[in-house]
Design a protein around this motif. Structure first.
Motif, PDB file in Angstrom:
ATOM      1  N   VAL A   2       0.840  -1.206   0.000  1.00  0.00           N
ATOM      2  CA  VAL A   2       0.000   0.000   0.000  1.00  0.00           C
ATOM      3  C   VAL A   2       0.870   1.248   0.000  1.00  0.00           C
ATOM      4  O   VAL A   2       0.614   2.208  -0.745  1.00  0.00           O
ATOM      5  CB  VAL A   2      -0.952  -0.018   1.211  1.00  0.00           C
ATOM      6  N   ASP A   3       1.913   1.256   0.825  1.00  0.00           N
ATOM      7  CA  ASP A   3       2.832   2.399   0.844  1.00  0.00           C
ATOM      8  C   ASP A   3       3.496   2.593  -0.520  1.00  0.00           C
ATOM      9  O   ASP A   3       3.689   3.732  -0.978  1.00  0.00           O
ATOM     10  CB  ASP A   3       3.909   2.187   1.907  1.00  0.00           C
ATOM     11  N   ALA A   4       3.834   1.468  -1.163  1.00  0.00           N
ATOM     12  CA  ALA A   4       4.460   1.548  -2.486  1.00  0.00           C
ATOM     13  C   ALA A   4       3.496   2.128  -3.518  1.00  0.00           C
ATOM     14  O   ALA A   4       3.901   2.895  -4.401  1.00  0.00           O
ATOM     15  CB  ALA A   4       4.940   0.169  -2.924  1.00  0.00           C
ATOM     16  N   LEU A   5       2.226   1.791  -3.402  1.00  0.00           N
ATOM     17  CA  LEU A   5       1.212   2.354  -4.307  1.00  0.00           C
ATOM     18  C   LEU A   5       1.133   3.863  -4.157  1.00  0.00           C
ATOM     19  O   LEU A   5       1.063   4.601  -5.148  1.00  0.00           O
ATOM     20  CB  LEU A   5      -0.155   1.739  -4.008  1.00  0.00           C
ATOM     21  N   VAL A   6       1.137   4.318  -2.921  1.00  0.00           N
ATOM     22  CA  VAL A   6       1.050   5.761  -2.675  1.00  0.00           C
ATOM     23  C   VAL A   6       2.274   6.465  -3.261  1.00  0.00           C
ATOM     24  O   VAL A   6       2.162   7.504  -3.927  1.00  0.00           O
ATOM     25  CB  VAL A   6       0.930   6.039  -1.166  1.00  0.00           C
ATOM     26  N   ALA A   7       3.444   5.878  -3.043  1.00  0.00           N
ATOM     27  CA  ALA A   7       4.664   6.488  -3.574  1.00  0.00           C
ATOM     28  C   ALA A   7       4.651   6.514  -5.096  1.00  0.00           C
ATOM     29  O   ALA A   7       5.110   7.484  -5.720  1.00  0.00           O
ATOM     30  CB  ALA A   7       5.891   5.721  -3.070  1.00  0.00           C
ATOM     31  N   ALA A   8       4.123   5.454  -5.700  1.00  0.00           N
ATOM     32  CA  ALA A   8       4.124   5.346  -7.162  1.00  0.00           C
ATOM     33  C   ALA A   8       3.048   6.205  -7.814  1.00  0.00           C
ATOM     34  O   ALA A   8       3.021   6.336  -9.043  1.00  0.00           O
ATOM     35  CB  ALA A   8       3.942   3.887  -7.576  1.00  0.00           C
ATOM     36  N   ALA A   9       2.171   6.791  -7.025  1.00  0.00           N
ATOM     37  CA  ALA A   9       1.102   7.604  -7.604  1.00  0.00           C
ATOM     38  C   ALA A   9       1.630   8.871  -8.266  1.00  0.00           C
ATOM     39  O   ALA A   9       0.990   9.442  -9.153  1.00  0.00           O
ATOM     40  CB  ALA A   9       0.082   7.962  -6.517  1.00  0.00           C
ATOM     41  N   GLY A  10       2.803   9.320  -7.840  1.00  0.00           N
ATOM     42  CA  GLY A  10       3.402  10.493  -8.469  1.00  0.00           C
ATOM     43  C   GLY A  10       4.396  10.091  -9.540  1.00  0.00           C
ATOM     44  O   GLY A  10       4.313   8.999 -10.112  1.00  0.00           O
ATOM     45  N   CYS A  11       5.341  10.962  -9.807  1.00  0.00           N
ATOM     46  CA  CYS A  11       6.381  10.643 -10.783  1.00  0.00           C
ATOM     47  C   CYS A  11       7.376   9.680 -10.152  1.00  0.00           C
ATOM     48  O   CYS A  11       7.803   9.872  -9.013  1.00  0.00           O
ATOM     49  CB  CYS A  11       7.103  11.928 -11.221  1.00  0.00           C
ATOM     50  N   THR A  12       7.742   8.629 -10.884  1.00  0.00           N
ATOM     51  CA  THR A  12       8.664   7.628 -10.366  1.00  0.00           C
ATOM     52  C   THR A  12       9.715   7.280 -11.415  1.00  0.00           C
ATOM     53  O   THR A  12       9.606   7.676 -12.588  1.00  0.00           O
ATOM     54  CB  THR A  12       7.922   6.326  -9.989  1.00  0.00           C
ATOM     55  N   ASP A  13      10.695   6.493 -10.999  1.00  0.00           N
ATOM     56  CA  ASP A  13      11.736   6.045 -11.923  1.00  0.00           C
ATOM     57  C   ASP A  13      11.391   4.704 -12.555  1.00  0.00           C
ATOM     58  O   ASP A  13      12.259   3.868 -12.778  1.00  0.00           O
ATOM     59  CB  ASP A  13      13.085   5.952 -11.194  1.00  0.00           C
ATOM     60  N   VAL A  14      10.079   4.490 -12.842  1.00  0.00           N
ATOM     61  CA  VAL A  14       9.622   3.194 -13.351  1.00  0.00           C
ATOM     62  C   VAL A  14      10.362   2.766 -14.619  1.00  0.00           C
ATOM     63  O   VAL A  14      10.568   1.576 -14.857  1.00  0.00           O
ATOM     64  CB  VAL A  14       8.093   3.235 -13.601  1.00  0.00           C
ATOM     65  N   GLU A  15      10.806   3.742 -15.417  1.00  0.00           N
ATOM     66  CA  GLU A  15      11.463   3.406 -16.687  1.00  0.00           C
ATOM     67  C   GLU A  15      12.666   4.328 -16.924  1.00  0.00           C
ATOM     68  O   GLU A  15      12.971   4.689 -18.052  1.00  0.00           O
ATOM     69  CB  GLU A  15      10.449   3.542 -17.827  1.00  0.00           C
ATOM     70  N   LEU A  16      13.358   4.672 -15.804  1.00  0.00           N
ATOM     71  CA  LEU A  16      14.463   5.613 -15.891  1.00  0.00           C
ATOM     72  C   LEU A  16      15.581   5.198 -14.943  1.00  0.00           C
ATOM     73  O   LEU A  16      15.332   4.864 -13.781  1.00  0.00           O
ATOM     74  CB  LEU A  16      13.992   7.028 -15.532  1.00  0.00           C
ATOM     75  N   ASP A  17      16.808   5.229 -15.441  1.00  0.00           N
ATOM     76  CA  ASP A  17      17.992   4.995 -14.606  1.00  0.00           C
ATOM     77  C   ASP A  17      18.475   6.361 -14.120  1.00  0.00           C
ATOM     78  O   ASP A  17      18.988   7.169 -14.900  1.00  0.00           O
ATOM     79  CB  ASP A  17      19.080   4.291 -15.427  1.00  0.00           C
ATOM     80  N   LEU A  18      18.291   6.614 -12.833  1.00  0.00           N
ATOM     81  CA  LEU A  18      18.640   7.930 -12.294  1.00  0.00           C
ATOM     82  C   LEU A  18      20.146   8.169 -12.287  1.00  0.00           C
ATOM     83  O   LEU A  18      20.591   9.328 -12.285  1.00  0.00           O
ATOM     84  CB  LEU A  18      18.079   8.073 -10.873  1.00  0.00           C
ATOM     85  N   ASP A  19      20.950   7.112 -12.280  1.00  0.00           N
ATOM     86  CA  ASP A  19      22.403   7.280 -12.304  1.00  0.00           C
ATOM     87  C   ASP A  19      22.878   7.807 -13.654  1.00  0.00           C
ATOM     88  O   ASP A  19      23.728   8.699 -13.730  1.00  0.00           O
ATOM     89  CB  ASP A  19      23.103   5.955 -11.996  1.00  0.00           C
ATOM     90  N   THR A  20      22.326   7.270 -14.721  1.00  0.00           N
ATOM     91  CA  THR A  20      22.777   7.660 -16.062  1.00  0.00           C
ATOM     92  C   THR A  20      21.876   8.695 -16.714  1.00  0.00           C
ATOM     93  O   THR A  20      22.274   9.351 -17.673  1.00  0.00           O
ATOM     94  CB  THR A  20      22.837   6.430 -16.975  1.00  0.00           C
ATOM     95  N   GLY A  21      20.640   8.800 -16.208  1.00  0.00           N
ATOM     96  CA  GLY A  21      19.686   9.692 -16.835  1.00  0.00           C
ATOM     97  C   GLY A  21      19.082   9.109 -18.101  1.00  0.00           C
ATOM     98  O   GLY A  21      18.367   9.803 -18.826  1.00  0.00           O
ATOM     99  N   ARG A  22      19.345   7.839 -18.363  1.00  0.00           N
ATOM    100  CA  ARG A  22      18.845   7.201 -19.569  1.00  0.00           C
ATOM    101  C   ARG A  22      17.653   6.289 -19.262  1.00  0.00           C
ATOM    102  O   ARG A  22      17.429   5.906 -18.107  1.00  0.00           O
ATOM    103  CB  ARG A  22      19.955   6.368 -20.241  1.00  0.00           C
ATOM    104  N   ARG A  23      16.977   5.933 -20.353  1.00  0.00           N
ATOM    105  CA  ARG A  23      15.846   5.016 -20.220  1.00  0.00           C
ATOM    106  C   ARG A  23      16.344   3.666 -19.708  1.00  0.00           C
ATOM    107  O   ARG A  23      17.406   3.178 -20.091  1.00  0.00           O
ATOM    108  CB  ARG A  23      15.159   4.846 -21.572  1.00  0.00           C
ATOM    109  N   ALA A  24      15.544   3.046 -18.821  1.00  0.00           N
ATOM    110  CA  ALA A  24      15.893   1.744 -18.250  1.00  0.00           C
ATOM    111  C   ALA A  24      14.747   0.768 -18.483  1.00  0.00           C
ATOM    112  O   ALA A  24      13.645   1.162 -18.888  1.00  0.00           O
ATOM    113  CB  ALA A  24      16.158   1.885 -16.758  1.00  0.00           C
TER     114      ALA A  24
END
Length: 432
Positions: A95-117
């Protein structure tokens, strides 16, 4: 002047007063202020036309508004995975994960490289770690979708060899043969409804075979003069074996000895396993695909996979379910009957102090949701007169039990222990 002062239309509450009412304010918080304001205006107009009394405007406006989304229900049926109640209840971590995922997330992004993951890599990694016997994994939006994707990618224009005894009907009238035929595959039925042998499969396998399908009959049991072929024997036929285990058990559970699990099915020789995420796994609705890397990759790259992909909320809840502590499903399945009895006795005693008479009765719970048919779980329930069923079901929160021979049973196996007070208060309100 006197007539104007007594005109009932002058008693119609003002809009600002109505919108400040706690009930209407709560509705505005979930449905939006504009929608509530429209309902208020219509109710005021009805009062001005004499259709309702001015004092009824507030209630009329509330009655015209839709219910604000799904309602939380206390499951006291004794059915752990109740399909009509949404099957598995999510863990607090999910449930907590759902709430966190309701906004913008790194679902398809590598934050280290800034590229699509790779989309949902955390959930996929967690699933792969939970079933190391799977060389690769993929997730789609439900169990039926997993099987449709497999049939489409591996057997369109070819044959799926399957036992007649495993051509099951699932919920709401959907039948497995119709589902598979919709993919453009041809079904090659073998054996009979009660007996199928390895030779039946062997005679049917040929150049047109896309795969052999093994389906666990998860919502019924056939007994008597029967025979079925295990995955291990099917794996010797020289063609891919797809096993639909249904209920989503990832590893063996001693409580459910007859229920196939993904790890064991893969070790037995299945090339691909399909399962549901919202059953015994205890997660969100999802279709799990686990197996040989080349087959899973074909499925993942098939154009249909895009249409069946899961959203970020499902991926977040699935990852949390796999990473997190024991799920409510597991807690309910493995609840200690002695503890359930103690809880029932305490509830009976506290209800008795308030003048509400209840019994403590032995009960039999089941897995439900098309899982572990025939398995009975010893449980305990509060027994009340049947007349309590409707007011409890319509209460706030609604409480759903089951009526057996004129008695309402409130089985505590699926009711969290910290909800006992809520259940007690609901029963007392229903008694009034």
């Amino acid at each position: 002047m006197g007539e104007a002062a007594t005109d009932p239309r002058r008693r119609v509450p003002r809009t600002d007063v109505l919108l400040a009412d706690p009930g209407l304010a709560a509705a505005a918080a979930t449905l939006g202020r504009d929608r509530v304001k429209v309902a208020v205006a219509r109710a005021q107009q009805r009062a001005r036309h004499g259709e309702i009394a001015p004092e009824q405007v507030r209630d009329a406006a509330l009655a015209a508004l839709p219910a604000p989304g799904p309602r939380v229900v206390l499951n006291a049926t004794g059915v752990v995975l109740h399909t009509n109640l949404g099957r598995a209840a999510l863990s607090a971590a999910a449930v907590d994960a759902l709430v966190a995922a309701a906004g913008c997330t790194d679902v398809e992004l590598d934050l280290d490289t800034g590229r699509r993951a790779r989309r949902g890599r955390d959930a996929l990694a967690a699933l792969a770690a939970a079933v190391p016997d799977a060389a690769a994994v993929h997730v789609v939006n439900n169990g039926a979708a997993a099987l449709v994707l497999a049939a489409t990618a591996l057997a369109t224009g070819r044959e799926i060899v399957v036992s007649r005894g495993e051509l099951v009907e699932i919920g709401d009238g959907f039948r497995l043969p119709d589902l598979l035929a919709s993919t453009g595959a041809r079904l090659r039925e073998v054996g009979t409804t009660n007996r199928t042998t390895r030779d039946d499969y062997a005679r049917a396998v040929g150049p047109d075979t896309g795969f052999v399908l093994k389906v666990h009959p998860s919502n019924f049991v056939v007994t008597g003069f029967t025979a079925a072929v295990g995955v291990g024997e099917l794996a010797t036929l020289g063609v891919p074996v797809v096993a639909d285990i249904g209920s989503g058990l990832l590893t063996a559970d001693p409580l459910l000895p007859a229920e196939p699990d993904a790890a064991g099915t893969l070790r037995a020789g299945a090339h691909l396993v399909t399962a549901s995420g919202d059953k015994l796994l205890g997660g969100p609705q999802a279709g799990l695909l686990l197996g040989a890397a080349d087959l899973v990759d074909r499925l993942r790259r098939h154009p249909l996979a895009r249409a069946l992909r899961v959203d970020k909320l499902t991926l977040a809840a699935l990852a949390a379910t796999l990473h997190g502590p024991a799920t409510p499903t597991r807690a309910a399945l493995h609840a200690d009957p002695a503890v359930l009895r103690d809880r029932c006795e305490r509830l009976r005693d506290t209800l008795g102090v308030e003048g509400c008479k209840a019994e403590v009765l032995p009960s039999v719970a089941v897995v439900g949701g098309g899982g572990a048919p025939g398995v009975e779980l010893d449980s305990w329930a509060l027994g009340l007169p049947e007349r309590y069923a409707a007011p409890l079901r319509r209460g706030d929160p609604p409480v759903l039990g089951r009526v057996v021979r004129g008695r309402l049973l409130l089985d505590l196996r699926c009711v969290p222990a910290d909800a006992d007070g809520t259940l007690r208060d609901a029963v007392l309100r229903a008694a009034d």
